[in-house]
Motif scaffolding. Structure first.
Motif, PDB file in Angstrom:
ATOM      1  N   ALA A   1      -2.026  -2.561  11.273  1.00 10.57           N
ATOM      2  CA  ALA A   1      -0.946  -1.950  12.054  1.00 10.57           C
ATOM      3  C   ALA A   1      -0.005  -1.154  11.153  1.00 10.57           C
ATOM      4  CB  ALA A   1      -0.172  -3.027  12.815  1.00 10.57           C
ATOM      5  N   ALA A   2       0.351  -1.725   9.986  1.00 11.67           N
ATOM      6  CA  ALA A   2       1.254  -1.026   9.076  1.00 11.67           C
ATOM      7  C   ALA A   2       0.600   0.235   8.514  1.00 11.67           C
ATOM      8  CB  ALA A   2       1.668  -1.954   7.943  1.00 11.67           C
ATOM      9  N   ILE A   3      -0.680   0.157   8.172  1.00 10.25           N
ATOM     10  CA  ILE A   3      -1.389   1.325   7.645  1.00 10.25           C
ATOM     11  C   ILE A   3      -1.488   2.402   8.723  1.00 10.25           C
ATOM     12  CG2 ILE A   3      -3.584   2.149   6.716  1.00 10.25           C
ATOM     13  CD1 ILE A   3      -3.928  -0.652   5.440  1.00 10.25           C
TER      14      ILE A   3
ATOM     15  N   PHE B   1       0.836  -1.191   0.000  1.00  6.88           N
ATOM     16  CA  PHE B   1       0.000   0.000   0.000  1.00  6.88           C
ATOM     17  C   PHE B   1       0.875   1.246   0.000  1.00  6.88           C
ATOM     18  CE2 PHE B   1       0.926  -0.462   4.503  1.00  6.88           C
ATOM     19  CZ  PHE B   1       1.138   0.856   4.918  1.00  6.88           C
ATOM     20  N   GLY B   2       0.312   2.328  -0.480  1.00  8.33           N
ATOM     21  CA  GLY B   2       0.918   3.647  -0.377  1.00  8.33           C
ATOM     22  C   GLY B   2      -0.122   4.597   0.181  1.00  8.33           C
TER      23      GLY B   2
ATOM     24  N   PHE C   1       4.042  10.965   2.321  1.00  9.39           N
ATOM     25  CA  PHE C   1       3.808   9.684   1.644  1.00  9.39           C
ATOM     26  C   PHE C   1       4.560   8.583   2.366  1.00  9.39           C
ATOM     27  CE2 PHE C   1       4.923   6.501  -1.643  1.00  9.39           C
ATOM     28  CZ  PHE C   1       3.637   6.111  -2.003  1.00  9.39           C
ATOM     29  N   ALA C   2       3.876   7.480   2.618  1.00  7.65           N
ATOM     30  CA  ALA C   2       4.493   6.312   3.242  1.00  7.65           C
ATOM     31  C   ALA C   2       3.959   5.063   2.551  1.00  7.65           C
ATOM     32  CB  ALA C   2       4.173   6.265   4.738  1.00  7.65           C
ATOM     33  N   HIS C   3       4.809   4.053   2.441  1.00  3.06           N
ATOM     34  CA  HIS C   3       4.381   2.813   1.789  1.00  3.06           C
ATOM     35  C   HIS C   3       5.011   1.612   2.473  1.00  3.06           C
ATOM     36  CE1 HIS C   3       8.279   1.986  -0.224  1.00  3.06           C
ATOM     37  NE2 HIS C   3       8.392   3.297  -0.261  1.00  3.06           N
ATOM     38  N   ALA C   4       4.433   0.450   2.247  1.00  2.38           N
ATOM     39  CA  ALA C   4       4.967  -0.784   2.820  1.00  2.38           C
ATOM     40  C   ALA C   4       4.445  -1.970   2.028  1.00  2.38           C
ATOM     41  CB  ALA C   4       4.569  -0.922   4.294  1.00  2.38           C
ATOM     42  N   SER C   5       5.212  -3.048   2.044  1.00  2.00           N
ATOM     43  CA  SER C   5       4.782  -4.287   1.395  1.00  2.00           C
ATOM     44  C   SER C   5       3.951  -5.141   2.334  1.00  2.00           C
ATOM     45  CB  SER C   5       6.003  -5.086   0.919  1.00  2.00           C
ATOM     46  OG  SER C   5       6.854  -5.375   2.010  1.00  2.00           O
TER      47      SER C   5
END
Length: 477
Positions: free
Chosen positions: A87-89, A66-67, A78-82
């Motif tokens: 929790a990550a969002i 997500f971004g 802006f932040a993103h993760a695989s």
């Protein structure tokens, strides 16, 4: 709604993420912001390469992520993760809210409802067995070698991707798209009297693999690659100087894409770094020149149901009868310029923020027969295919290498030439168009556009064009 149902399964049911809680996280992250979105992506991709009579490489990749983006005026967080998890969002939400410092505003209105869905949920990667794909490449090799004894090497590759995206905005507004993409590439090396030359061809689009399992499709690409290689065997050094150039229809539209298209993207014009900045409503091209960017064409490589911000794709008239009518816009640059988004906010994947990008950019046809255009040239160059090129957006200056070109002498196509380059200035070149053919053709679906480190699939096209007074760089002594 089919796209939302399919993507809900991928992003919420499959992962165990609660959609309601994610929507609340997004609402809190974007509260008081000007704009922003959560971009969710799941994709599968594969490639097979065939060379020297056997499969040389095969790969498969599956990715998700997500971004999250928040906009406060011109500032972007802006932040993103695989990792697809609540929790990550939530961690990303905390990071992007940093741009709100000192900003007070209200969220922009969301995009309107999406277009009718362009594509089905069918995944091209799963529909055809690996053995079938491998056999297709082997058949290409055998067919090319049987066509001409001068064939020394055949390389072929098949690439496929299936991408699903969902965009979540404030107040629960959601948009989704399913994007299949397939591409076939063929390269042939021929040898005669110690001289070796190469020809290549390719095709692709938002279709399924079965489209290219049809012999009529892949044999046409082999025939074209072989034709180009054999033409190159007889080529002579290209002349140099200022001359009339006739551009063939189809893929030569890549010159329009690079030399003009990028200059019509909103960010360059907002920052006034484009040669077209401030010229809306003014004549920028010869009469009869109409250029559009159309993301709604079925099955085309650059087509999208929605862009990567949720704005429906559409057909945008950029230049009409020589007059500049519009720029291509994402939401950020449209807002800052007091204009409307045009469905051109695109990103390479979830790890990148969107920016204005082209979809399928092409020039409409005119009223001249192609043969009439050739016959009108006393001495010049006929450029049929292009390889690489370079463009300076600010000045509009370009250099393009012609991978297939011919001399025009007394209104007839003559000898093939090698080493020809076209040198000019995009805005200036538009004014040098003196004849426009009625044979508009789109490319076969091989374009990938690079900008600021991001690559996205695009389409190009044009009719036959006569351009007067272009500089040609050559290799003739």
């Amino acid at each position: 709604m089919t796209d939302l149902i399919t993507t809900d399964r991928l992003f919420f049911e499959r992962t165990g993420i609660d959609r309601g809680r994610v929507e609340r996280i997004v609402n809190e992250a974007l509260h008081g912001m000007t704009d922003g979105e959560l971009f969710l992506e799941y994709s599968q991709s594969e490639s097979l390469g065939f060379d020297d009579g056997r499969i040389k490489n095969a790969s498969f990749d599956q990715s998700q992520g997500f971004g999250l983006r928040a906009l406060a005026g011109e500032a972007t967080g802006f932040a993103h993760a695989s990792e697809l998890s609540e929790a990550a969002i939530a961690r990303a939400a905390g990071a992007v809210r940093a741009v709100k410092e000192g900003h007070a505003g209200s969220i922009a209105l969301p995009p309107p409802g999406t277009n009718n869905m362009l594509y089905t949920d069918d995944n091209p990667l799963a529909a055809v067995a690996f053995a079938t794909k491998a056999k297709l490449l082997a058949d290409i090799d055998a067919y090319a070698r049987a066509k001409d004894p001068r064939v020394r090497q055949v390389s072929a590759s098949l690439l496929g991707q299936w991408q699903a995206v969902q965009i979540v905005r404030a107040e629960g507004a959601r948009y989704a798209d399913i994007r299949p993409l397939v591409r076939l590439n063929v390269s042939v090396v021929v040898e005669q009297n110690g001289r070796m030359e190469t020809g290549s061809a390719g095709a692709g689009g938002r279709v399924l693999y079965d489209h290219y399992l049809d012999p009529k499709q892949w044999q046409g690409q082999v025939d074209e690659a072989l034709r180009q290689a054999l033409v190159n065997l007889t080529s002579v050094p290209a002349p140099a100087g200022e001359m009339t150039v006739v551009l063939a229809p189809g893929w030569p539209g890549v010159m329009l894409h690079e030399a003009v298209g990028h200059g019509l993207e909103g960010d360059f014009n907002r920052k006034k770094t484009s040669a077209f900045a401030g010229l809306l409503g003014q004549r920028v091209a010869a009469s009869g020149v109409t250029v559009v960017d159309d993301g709604t064409l079925p099955d085309r490589r650059g087509s999208l149901t929605i862009d990567d911000e949720g704005t429906p794709s559409r057909c945008n008239i950029l230049i009409e009868d020589g007059v500049l009518k519009a720029y291509m816009q994402d939401r950020l640059n449209a807002r800052l310029m007091g204009m409307s988004p045009t469905g051109n906010g695109r990103r390479q994947n979830y790890a990148f923020a969107p920016m204005p990008r082209m979809t399928n950019t092409y020039m409409l046809g005119g009223d001249k027969e192609p043969g009439e255009i050739i016959a009108s040239v006393k001495k010049g160059l006929y450029a049929v295919n292009f390889g690489g090129g370079q463009v300076d957006i600010t000045s509009g200056k370009f250099v393009f290498s012609a991978s297939e070109a011919y001399l025009i002498e007394d209104g007839k196509v003559g000898s093939a030439v090698k080493g020809a380059t076209l040198i000019g200035n995009g805005p200036d070149a538009l004014t040098k168009i003196s004849m426009i053919g009625k044979d508009l053709k789109l490319d076969d679906g091989i374009g990938t556009c690079g900008k600021d480190g991001q690559g996205v699939p695009v389409g190009v096209g044009q009719p036959t064009l006569r351009m007067d007074g272009l500089t040609v760089g050559g290799t003739a002594a």
